[in-house]
Write a protein that holds these residues in place. Structure first.
Motif, PDB file in Angstrom:
ATOM      1  N   UNK A  34      39.681 -16.903 -18.179  1.00 40.91           N
ATOM      2  CA  UNK A  34      38.480 -17.062 -18.988  1.00 40.91           C
ATOM      3  C   UNK A  34      37.633 -18.215 -18.462  1.00 40.91           C
ATOM      4  N   UNK A  36      34.446 -20.689 -19.717  1.00 39.60           N
ATOM      5  CA  UNK A  36      33.666 -21.152 -20.857  1.00 39.60           C
ATOM      6  C   UNK A  36      32.670 -22.194 -20.385  1.00 39.60           C
ATOM      7  N   UNK A  46      32.005 -18.893 -24.808  1.00 39.26           N
ATOM      8  CA  UNK A  46      32.601 -17.895 -23.920  1.00 39.26           C
ATOM      9  C   UNK A  46      31.574 -17.345 -22.937  1.00 39.26           C
ATOM     10  N   UNK A  49      35.565 -13.005 -18.996  1.00 38.70           N
ATOM     11  CA  UNK A  49      37.005 -12.855 -18.870  1.00 38.70           C
ATOM     12  C   UNK A  49      37.291 -11.893 -17.736  1.00 38.70           C
ATOM     13  N   UNK A  91      45.469 -17.175 -19.838  1.00 38.41           N
ATOM     14  CA  UNK A  91      46.374 -16.735 -20.892  1.00 38.41           C
ATOM     15  C   UNK A  91      47.499 -15.970 -20.209  1.00 38.41           C
TER      16      UNK A  91
END
Lengths: 110, 113
Positions: A34, A36, A46, A49, A91
């Motif tokens: 991701x 940001x 955001x 992704x 993640x």
């Protein structure tokens, strides 16, 4: 241990001078990477992704790419309003938590 | 649609006190995560809750606790505050679908004196 490293820590550009920000990562099973944007005193916003190597996404002057070990955020012909801190996070498949890098602070001068 | 809302925006406490921070997620989001961001660093994961159950905990002492309510809002509690707890506390919500994108609030700036 899952880890994210961003470089450079700070970047100064002239308006219109294109450049790239780097995000290197090690993670046990990438679930997503991701990007940001964070303005001073605000929460991260955001941007993109990416899920698999070779994937690319674009938004206005920004383009994010992903390989098996790193991601790049390319900024084409930046404007002063692009000045901000850009955060990269991963993640892993084991948990849903985001692991962030320390960020790259971009300053674009007119 | 309203984004993630956090309250209060700023807070000043003294060492040893207790603090409660609040977060309302985006409508329809059932997952809430808390992060601590010290000046000049990236956010660090504290907790994740989904459907009122704790799904993840970061490397923070037991002075930090959280809970999620039936309406999916959440509270972060910190006991026995230390000077080092001064930071921006961020709440993020997600729908836990395939994309698992976390959307952040503006944060609560906590200063411990």
């Amino acid at each position: 241990e899952d880890q994210v490293t961003q470089s450079p820590e700070a970047l100064r550009l002239q308006e219109g001078e294109s450049s790239s920000l780097n995000c290197s990562y090690t993670v046990s099973g990438l679930r997503g990477l991701f990007w940001y944007r964070q303005d001073p005193g605000k929460g991260p916003e955001f941007l993109f992704t990416l899920y698999s190597a070779g994937e690319e996404k674009e938004k206005e002057r920004l383009k994010a790419t992903l390989t098996k070990k790193e991601s790049f955020l390319h900024i084409t012909a930046p404007k002063p309003e692009d000045s901000a801190t850009y955060l990269c996070a991963v993640s892993s498949s084991n948990t849903g938590k985001l692991i962030f890098g320390q960020g790259t602070t971009l300053q674009v001068k007119p | 649609d309203a984004g993630v809302t956090q309250s209060p925006t700023h807070l000043i406490k003294t060492r040893g006190q207790h603090v409660t921070l609040r977060c309302s997620p985006i409508s329809g989001h059932k997952s809430v995560s808390w992060y601590q961001q010290v000046l000049g660093q990236g956010p660090q994961f504290i907790f994740q809750y989904y459907e009122k159950e704790e799904r993840g905990r970061g490397n923070f002492p037991d002075r930090f606790s959280a809970r999620q309510f039936p309406n999916y809002s959440s509270e972060l509690n910190v006991n026995a505050l230390l000077l080092g707890d001064s930071a921006l506390y961020l709440c993020a919500s997600s729908s836990r679908d395939r994309e698992n994108i976390q959307y952040f609030g503006a944060g609560t700036r906590l200063s411990v004196l």
